[in-house]
Design a protein around this motif. Structure first.
Motif, PDB file in Angstrom:
ATOM      1  N   ASN A  33      24.654  -8.843 -29.797  1.00 49.28           N
ATOM      2  CA  ASN A  33      25.828  -8.091 -29.373  1.00 49.28           C
ATOM      3  C   ASN A  33      25.576  -7.588 -27.971  1.00 49.28           C
ATOM      4  OD1 ASN A  33      27.912  -6.268 -28.973  1.00 49.28           O
ATOM      5  ND2 ASN A  33      27.336  -4.881 -30.599  1.00 49.28           N
ATOM      6  N   GLN A  76      27.817  -5.081 -25.236  1.00 51.65           N
ATOM      7  CA  GLN A  76      29.054  -4.359 -24.939  1.00 51.65           C
ATOM      8  C   GLN A  76      28.950  -3.718 -23.567  1.00 51.65           C
ATOM      9  OE1 GLN A  76      29.225  -2.448 -29.269  1.00 51.65           O
ATOM     10  NE2 GLN A  76      31.175  -2.116 -28.244  1.00 51.65           N
ATOM     11  N   VAL A 108      22.444  -5.197 -28.800  1.00 44.31           N
ATOM     12  CA  VAL A 108      21.766  -5.147 -30.095  1.00 44.31           C
ATOM     13  C   VAL A 108      20.871  -6.370 -30.166  1.00 44.31           C
ATOM     14  CG1 VAL A 108      22.030  -5.220 -32.598  1.00 44.31           C
ATOM     15  CG2 VAL A 108      23.660  -3.939 -31.213  1.00 44.31           C
ATOM     16  N   ASP A 119      19.936  -5.055 -36.316  1.00 42.34           N
ATOM     17  CA  ASP A 119      21.374  -5.323 -36.336  1.00 42.34           C
ATOM     18  C   ASP A 119      22.228  -4.131 -35.945  1.00 42.34           C
ATOM     19  OD1 ASP A 119      21.565  -7.628 -39.165  1.00 42.34           O
ATOM     20  OD2 ASP A 119      21.224  -7.915 -37.022  1.00 42.34           O
ATOM     21  N   TYR A 120      21.708  -2.956 -36.157  1.00 43.25           N
ATOM     22  CA  TYR A 120      22.540  -1.774 -36.017  1.00 43.25           C
ATOM     23  C   TYR A 120      22.349  -1.047 -34.695  1.00 43.25           C
ATOM     24  CZ  TYR A 120      18.013   0.146 -37.023  1.00 43.25           C
ATOM     25  OH  TYR A 120      16.682   0.424 -36.971  1.00 43.25           O
ATOM     26  N   LYS A 121      21.186  -1.191 -34.073  1.00 48.45           N
ATOM     27  CA  LYS A 121      20.822  -0.271 -33.009  1.00 48.45           C
ATOM     28  C   LYS A 121      21.298  -0.764 -31.653  1.00 48.45           C
ATOM     29  CE  LYS A 121      17.053   2.511 -31.237  1.00 48.45           C
ATOM     30  NZ  LYS A 121      15.686   2.989 -31.467  1.00 48.45           N
ATOM     31  N   LEU A 122      22.215  -0.015 -31.086  1.00 48.24           N
ATOM     32  CA  LEU A 122      22.744  -0.308 -29.764  1.00 48.24           C
ATOM     33  C   LEU A 122      21.811   0.337 -28.736  1.00 48.24           C
ATOM     34  CD1 LEU A 122      25.358  -1.794 -28.916  1.00 48.24           C
ATOM     35  CD2 LEU A 122      26.493   0.407 -28.855  1.00 48.24           C
ATOM     36  N   PHE A 164      21.079   1.124 -24.899  1.00 47.77           N
ATOM     37  CA  PHE A 164      21.837   1.261 -23.661  1.00 47.77           C
ATOM     38  C   PHE A 164      20.942   1.103 -22.440  1.00 47.77           C
ATOM     39  CE2 PHE A 164      26.076   2.968 -24.718  1.00 47.77           C
ATOM     40  CZ  PHE A 164      25.920   3.193 -26.076  1.00 47.77           C
TER      41      PHE A 164
END
Lengths: 114, 110
Positions: free
Chosen positions: B31, B33, B90, B95-98, B100
């Motif tokens: 991912n 963003q 990610v 799977d969950y940890k964004l 930055f």
């Protein structure tokens, strides 16, 4: 991202107070997150709830207590906070926490500890 | 964990100018963003772009996953584009940890 609603927008509290932050989403998302953001820094993950169960606690002090009463709501209970806990607290949600779904953020609660 | 580097750290633009922001990451990602945080603290989703190219009005983004970088293009900048632009990823082991990047602070002057 106004589909995630956080209340209150601002909160000032003393170190002995107990207060709660609230987050609500109606997108049918099953993963919800709390982040803490200090000034001029990126957000830092605190907690992850997946299908209403706590799945991740990033070693957050016990004076922060998360709660997920149902799939649409996420609370963060605050007690005996320290001045260094003053920050912007952001809530986010995603469809679930598998296969890296995009996260959608609320506008945050700006918390000041006196 | 995965490392995310953004450049430049600061950018000052005259209204109407174009610019490119860069995000490099150290490992394969599921991912990616791009967010814009405005001066009031609102963190706004710009793009979900783990690979390929997307456009939304004056903004566009390209991610070259095999080379581990993403670019955000701002064209005909406006004063409302001011704020901090964050890239977040990610990695495939979380799977969950964004995670930055440190952000790029953009100031658009009239």
């Amino acid at each position: 991202d106004t589909e995630v609603t956080q209340t209150p927008k601002h909160l000032v509290m003393g170190m002995t107070n107990k207060k709660s932050l609230k987050c609500e989403q109606h997108m049918g998302h099953r993963a919800m997150y709390w982040y803490k953001q200090k000034a001029k820094k990126p957000p830092e993950l605190m907690f992850v709830y997946s299908y209403e169960k706590l799945s991740i606690n990033e070693s957050v002090p016990s004076r922060f207590s998360p709660e997920c009463p149902n799939s649409s709501l996420l609370n963060l209970h605050l007690h005996a906070l320290q001045p260094e806990d003053s920050a912007l607290y952001l809530c986010a949600s995603s469809q679930d926490n598998g296969v890296a779904q995009p996260q959608h953020f609320g506008d945050g609660t700006r918390l000041s500890i006196l | 964990g995965i490392q995310v580097e953004q450049s430049p750290p600061d950018l000052i633009l005259q209204e109407g100018a174009n610019s490119t922001l860069r995000c490099n990451f150290s490992d394969s990602v599921n991912n990616l963003q791009w967010f814009h945080q405005n001066p009031w603290g609102q963190l706004i989703n710009l793009f979900y772009i783990p690979s390929g190219t997307k456009q939304n009005g004056r903004l566009s983004a390209t991610t070259v996953a095999t080379e581990r970088y993403s670019l955000l293009y701002i064209s005909s900048s406006q004063t409302t584009d001011s704020g901090v632009y964050f890239c977040a990823v990610v990695d495939r082991s979380n799977d969950y940890k964004l995670s930055f990047g440190a952000g790029t602070t953009v100031t658009v002057r009239a």
